[in-house]
Design an enzyme around this catalytic site. Sequence first.
Site, PDB file in Angstrom:
ATOM      1  N   LYS A 118       6.169   6.478   7.249  1.00 28.04           N
ATOM      2  CA  LYS A 118       5.707   5.571   8.293  1.00 28.04           C
ATOM      3  C   LYS A 118       6.888   5.092   9.142  1.00 28.04           C
ATOM      4  O   LYS A 118       7.963   4.815   8.616  1.00 28.04           O
ATOM      5  CB  LYS A 118       5.013   4.348   7.685  1.00 28.04           C
ATOM      6  N   ASP A 140      -6.941  -6.483  -1.328  1.00 27.42           N
ATOM      7  CA  ASP A 140      -5.533  -6.812  -1.579  1.00 27.42           C
ATOM      8  C   ASP A 140      -5.361  -7.968  -2.555  1.00 27.42           C
ATOM      9  O   ASP A 140      -4.233  -8.295  -2.932  1.00 27.42           O
ATOM     10  CB  ASP A 140      -4.821  -7.129  -0.264  1.00 27.42           C
ATOM     11  N   TYR A 164       2.123   1.730  14.069  1.00 27.56           N
ATOM     12  CA  TYR A 164       2.885   2.607  13.183  1.00 27.56           C
ATOM     13  C   TYR A 164       2.437   4.049  13.287  1.00 27.56           C
ATOM     14  O   TYR A 164       1.286   4.350  13.549  1.00 27.56           O
ATOM     15  CB  TYR A 164       2.835   2.127  11.735  1.00 27.56           C
ATOM     16  N   HIS A 186       0.803  -1.216   0.000  1.00 22.59           N
ATOM     17  CA  HIS A 186       0.000   0.000   0.000  1.00 22.59           C
ATOM     18  C   HIS A 186       0.843   1.276   0.000  1.00 22.59           C
ATOM     19  O   HIS A 186       2.009   1.271   0.398  1.00 22.59           O
ATOM     20  CB  HIS A 186      -0.880   0.040   1.250  1.00 22.59           C
TER      21      HIS A 186
END
Length: 202
Positions: A89, A187, A149, A79
């Site tokens: 991130k 996905d 995250y 992603h």
Amino acid sequence: MNVIETVIPGVLILEPRVFDDSRGYFFESFSQREFDEKAVPLVVGATAGEINPQYPDGKIVFVQDNESKSRFGVLRGLHFQKPPFAQTKLVRVAVGRVLDVAVDIRKGSPTYGQHVAVELSAANHKALLLPRGMLHGFAVLDEEVIFQYKCDQFYAPQSEGAVAWNDPALGIDWKLNPEQVVLSEKDSHHPLLRNFESPFVY
């Protein structure tokens, strides 16, 4: 905090200093001061000392913390968020063990299409820093994982993008057998890298 550079400019492994004794352990999972001193210059200056076009202000300020829980075999990825909502991130594992993957999709990058794969676990306490312009995904290698995250942009669903996790051109060994992989419906239908137009420039 120890900072380890990888084969992709700007993708960094962060190792905290852990204090162990008979009671357990303690470590700083994030220090803005140390992050600014040791990590940020390696990201914002990742293009041969020039201003990184992904970071024109030369700063990384996290604005959102996320947490997910997943079972063995779950694979999330690959992603990203498109500009102007592209995200840096900083990812880590609080419970369990994952294989975490960053793929460079910055057009003009010497490592375009290459990936870094790092095992993150509650045992090794490592974190992975992914700059803007990376695909991100992880595979759960333990019975249960709690994944955490930080992001420097808020989630923007209209800017979501992705590439197929099993694109053979990427050559990622997810450390799972294909029959073990558990995907979301979304996905399961992402394009291959060769059919993808990246919005990022190195």
